[in-house]
Design an enzyme around this catalytic site. Structure first.
Site, PDB file in Angstrom:
ATOM      1  N   THR B  22      37.566   9.469 -13.093  1.00 47.08           N
ATOM      2  CA  THR B  22      37.564  10.233 -14.337  1.00 47.08           C
ATOM      3  C   THR B  22      38.265   9.391 -15.390  1.00 47.08           C
ATOM      4  O   THR B  22      39.232   8.691 -15.102  1.00 47.08           O
ATOM      5  CB  THR B  22      38.182  11.637 -14.164  1.00 47.08           C
ATOM      6  OG1 THR B  22      37.845  12.431 -15.308  1.00 47.08           O
ATOM      7  CG2 THR B  22      39.688  11.619 -14.015  1.00 47.08           C
ATOM      8  N   CYS B  28      45.644  16.264 -19.393  1.00 50.18           N
ATOM      9  CA  CYS B  28      44.909  16.764 -18.231  1.00 50.18           C
ATOM     10  C   CYS B  28      45.416  16.073 -16.968  1.00 50.18           C
ATOM     11  O   CYS B  28      46.015  15.005 -17.030  1.00 50.18           O
ATOM     12  CB  CYS B  28      43.420  16.487 -18.373  1.00 50.18           C
ATOM     13  SG  CYS B  28      42.648  17.255 -19.806  1.00 50.18           S
ATOM     14  N   HIS B  45      39.227  17.433 -12.573  1.00 49.95           N
ATOM     15  CA  HIS B  45      39.853  17.084 -13.853  1.00 49.95           C
ATOM     16  C   HIS B  45      40.332  18.382 -14.501  1.00 49.95           C
ATOM     17  O   HIS B  45      39.579  19.073 -15.181  1.00 49.95           O
ATOM     18  CB  HIS B  45      38.818  16.364 -14.721  1.00 49.95           C
ATOM     19  CG  HIS B  45      39.340  15.844 -16.031  1.00 49.95           C
ATOM     20  ND1 HIS B  45      39.038  14.595 -16.502  1.00 49.95           N
ATOM     21  CD2 HIS B  45      40.120  16.399 -16.982  1.00 49.95           C
ATOM     22  CE1 HIS B  45      39.623  14.404 -17.680  1.00 49.95           C
ATOM     23  NE2 HIS B  45      40.273  15.496 -18.007  1.00 49.95           N
TER      24      HIS B  45
END
Lengths: 230, 161
Positions: B22, B28, B45
């Protein structure tokens, strides 16, 4: 207007006009600061899924400078001034008359933050005048990092109510004097498709990301909330 | 070898020899689960700590720590992973912008990290390693052959945990 992605074309036009007014004022302020002509493009207002937004700024890993301001008051939302790394350096060099060595000095960072501050302030002043809203902004904060890392922060509040955001994007750019070789540099380094298109002068984007409940308030303030149908 | 991409508020799994990645994690958190015996890896995520803040009933489970982590566990079990062998690693949860004055989302990165840890504890999944906090973005990639998690950041050496 239950879902942001279902907003009708008329309302998107209204948002585009707000962005044009705000960005026009911001461009004027930047022009005064730089003593240079600053142009703006007609704003783009596009409903997008979160993942598309990072693609829009040239990919999640594209390195950009970003000045973030939180808006509070009659409406709330986030405002980001986003500029490609090389364009940011060029802008600072323009303003300070220095020839940067490729690194962001503390001075360069504070100049950028101030530019972001002025842009956000002038944009929001125009928005407040136009709508009659009382608006305040947080002290803006600057970071130079991956675009995805910073934009996702701006999407946090919107993320609570959906996976869509309305991207209100105003692009402004300075005119480049002839005879400089900056445009070649811009072209080479900034591959982000929408971030640095053109390669002439220094261009940056002002993104307005209103919190979801603010859209209705904007339309009511302008007396257009009943226009069109969903 | 394929590289599986995971977007914001999304999750996916992969099997050896593939890897899963990711890009541009800020506040995040990228949480990974790995079953070494079956060489199956999963990644979520996470954007926000808890689905309690969701304003609507239907939402992507991967967006929130408290729903995204259990969903990832289910996905892995369905793909043939052994529940009791799952081990976790995670990265992200940075604070990208410093704000003066108070703001609700100020410590969102830290809260995401805490929420992920609480969820792992609840699911009794051990957390082997983490690279969280700080004020910079991260791109992460988990290699399902080894379970190694690689972390890349701007102008920082590559880290492997």
């Amino acid at each position: 207007m239950n879902d942001l992605k279902d907003m009708n074309a008329f309302h998107l036009d209204v948002l585009r006009e707000i962005s044009n007014i705000g960005a026009g004022n911001a461009a004027t302020a930047l022009s005064t600061l730089l003593q240079k002509k600053v142009d703006m493009k007609v704003s783009r207002v596009i409903p997008m899924q979160f993942n598309e937004i990072t693609e829009y700024v040239g990919g999640a890993e594209n390195i950009v400078a970003s000045v973030f301001s939180r808006i509070e008051g009659d409406i709330s939302g986030n405002m980001l001034f986003v500029i490609g790394e090389e364009n940011a350096k060029g802008l600072v060099d323009n303003l300070t008359g220095t020839d940067g060595d490729g690194q962001f000095s503390d001075m360069a960072l504070s100049v950028l933050q101030e530019i972001g501050n002025i842009l956000a302030g002038s944009y929001l002043t125009a928005l407040a005048d136009f709508t009659g809203f009382e608006l305040q902004t947080s002290v803006p904060s600057l970071a130079v990092d991956m675009a995805g890392a910073m934009l996702s922060f701006g999407l946090m509040e919107i993320g609570r109510s959906g996976d869509w955001a309305i991207m209100i994007d105003a692009e402004i750019h300075t005119e480049e004097e002839s005879g400089t070789d900056d445009s070649a540099v811009d072209k080479e380094i900034n591959k982000g498709e929408n971030m640095d298109k053109g390669g002439k002068g220094k261009s940056g984007h002002i993104f307005l990301l209103p919190d979801p409940e603010s859209f209705e308030k904007i339309f009511i303030a302008l007396g257009v909330h009943r226009y069109g149908s969903n | 070898m394929a590289v599986i991409k995971v977007g914001i508020a999304d999750s996916n799994i992969c099997k050896a020899p593939d890897s899963i990645t990711t890009l541009g994690l800020g506040s995040c958190v990228g949480l990974t689960l790995y079953d070494e015996s079956n060489k199956i890896a999963g990644m979520v995520h996470v954007m926000l700590p808890s689905s309690e803040v969701a304003r609507k009933g239907d939402f992507k489970k991967a967006k929130f720590a408290n729903t995204g982590v259990p969903e990832l566990v289910d996905m892995l079990i369905k793909a043939g992973a052994n529940r009791s062998r799952l081990k976790a690693k995670m990265a992200g949860g940075a604070q990208m912008f410093s704000f003066e004055g108070k703001m609700d989302t100020l410590s969102i990165g830290a809260r995401n990290v805490e929420a992920c840890k609480a969820e792992l504890m609840k699911l009794r999944i051990p957390l082997l390693a983490e690279d969280t906090g700080g004020n910079y973005g991260r791109t992460i990639e988990l290699f399902s052959q080894t379970g190694m998690l690689e972390i890349r950041a701007v102008s920082k050496p590559v880290k492997q945990i």
